[in-house]
Design an enzyme around this catalytic site. Structure first.
Site: not given
Length: 424
Positions: A262, A277, A349, A352, A391
């Site tokens: 990303r 991130r 998070e 999702s 994560r």
RNA sequence: GGAGAGGUGGCUGAGCGGUCGAAAGCGGCGGUCUUGAAAACCGUUGAGGGUUGAUCCCCUCCCAGGGUUCGAAUCCCUGCUUCUCCGCCA
């Protein structure tokens, strides 16, 4: 993409629904464009009809050996007129497509109102937040102490937001992935898949990354355009693009481990510390292709599958129902699972899980044959992280740390760690 | 990278300028027969869109995009892709 028929039959409903997302839908432009479309399309089809009829007559006359020259003279001007009409129609249809592709999915009724994440609804918590008798470190400090996480090396090799894992921590991430794949295949009925990590524009369009979110992607090639996948959702969901799936094969349940890439455009300054991130991270993704009537139930199940991993790892988490403003572009309803990170003193998070209903399927033309109607109908697509491996690694490090900065290996991962039960 | 052969409906596969949206087979659906099922036989069966109260009707689609033609699944160009052989290679 939403159903164009819905726009024609119940524009007020559409407007009302999009308003929940604070999406500025320009109904006036739509109405104007739709009127032009209708006008030009009818005219074009009339001209095509005339061409077909006359050409057929010429063929017939020729077969009978008649003189066709008078007939040919009649059609002389038709060509140009038709071409102009077809060009105009193509232009309008392109405009309409662009408009429709830019409109987000309609939210499920159960999604709460709210403009931003503060309005997300907490549905429940699981596990006990660890109560340390020392000041817990975050994964960055723990990783540095164990010489297992190196951000500077990642930056040297690639750029910021890349990381190098080393030794037992690298292995721990692999163990996490193995546990997830084994659990989802053996206990939850998913089929493991291996897919390309680059995807073309058609695939990116199918799942909704294009055209609107190109800036979030890494482009790896021009002509043909290829993008690094931001999630395995893209290649895996595109398995059913342009397919009519047999009823007996539904539901399709895929689990896929992949790296995710990303660009994190627009995330400058956010989560710059640590592995939260990154431009590249590992994830195990769950994807389901189901009959429309089954998607709500499948959504609950898929989310539970992700929760099961957290519970196996004994990681405290909470389950959130995203509000209207925080639900992603393509999703009708999304649950986020947030894991407790002692280093941040916050839930973050880690998964999702979304039900896209027929929104992706319409772009994908992913269908099944409904025996009741005999017609191909759109499937529903769902996916969720089960879980984000990077994560998860962080969460384990921070929740399983001791005062000396060592990491105990969770029981569920012991079989994958080659006899290691503590990283020190 | 070089040479060759293909890409047609849910699937296999014929068609190679004009009543072709497309033969045939398989599969699906309906029926006859049967206590029931199978087999056999008969019928039916592509997708998307426009218009309509609904039918009718009309348009588009034979890998994709251009072109030739009054007319293209069929001819020409470009691209993509699959297979076979050679070369290279983890």
């Amino acid at each position: 993409m939403l159903d164009p028929r819905l726009f024609r039959t119940d524009l007020d409903f559409v407007r009302e629904q999009l308003d929940r997302r604070s999406f500025a839908f320009d109904a006036e432009s739509y109405i104007e464009l739709e009127a032009r479309r209708k006008d030009v399309q009818v005219k074009t089809q009339e001209l095509q009809n005339e061409r077909n009829t006359r050409s057929k007559a010429i063929g017939l006359a020729k077969a009978k050996g008649e003189d066709v020259q008078p007939l040919l003279n009649q059609v002389q001007h038709l060509g140009d007129e038709l071409k102009a009409a077809e060009t105009a129609l193509a232009g309008i249809q392109e405009e309409m497509e662009a408009l429709m592709e830019g409109i987000p999915n309609i939210l499920d009724e159960s999604v709460p109102d709210g403009k931003s994440e503060e309005f997300n609804l907490e549905l429940g918590r699981w596990g006990d937040v660890p109560d340390f008798d020392f000041e817990p470190k975050d994964h960055v400090d723990l990783g540095a102490g164990l010489k297992g996480i190196d951000f500077e090396l990642g930056a040297k090799i690639a750029s910021s937001r890349f990381v190098v894992l080393n030794g037992p921590l690298a292995r721990l991430q692999r163990a996490i992935i193995q546990l997830m794949l084994d659990t989802h295949t053996a206990e939850h009925g998913y089929t493991e898949t291996y897919v390309p990590y680059l995807a073309n524009a058609a695939s990116m369009r199918g799942t909704g990354q294009l055209p609107k979110f190109e800036a979030d992607l890494f482009k790896a090639n021009n002509d043909p355009a290829l993008y690094l996948i931001p999630t395995a959702e893209v290649p895996v969901t595109n398995i059913v693009r342009d397919e009519i799936v047999d009823l007996k094969d539904l539901p399709l349940k895929f689990v896929c481990h992949s790296p995710c890439f990303r660009s994190e455009a627009g995330a400058y300054g956010r989560d710059v510390r640590g592995m939260i991130r990154q431009h590249q991270f590992e994830k195990v993704e769950l994807v389901q292709i189901v009959k429309p009537e089954d998607s709500s139930k499948a959504h609950e199940e898929l989310t539970q599958h992700a929760e099961n991993i957290l519970e196996k790892l004994n990681l405290p988490y909470r389950k959130m129902l995203l509000c209207a403003g925080d639900t992603g572009f393509s999703s009708a309803k999304t649950y986020d699972l947030e894991v407790w990170l002692p280093g941040q003193g916050a839930y973050r998070e880690i998964s999702s899980c979304s039900n896209f209903k027929d929104f992706q399927a319409r772009r994908l033309q992913a269908r099944w044959r409904n025996p009741e109607t005999g017609k191909p109908e759109l499937v529903h697509t769902l996916n969720g992280s089960g879980l984000a491996a990077g994560r998860t690694l962080i969460a384990i490090m921070e929740n399983y740390q001791d005062a000396q900065g060592r990491i105990r290996i969770p029981d569920a991962l012991l079989p994958y760690m080659g006899g290691l039960d503590v990283i020190e």
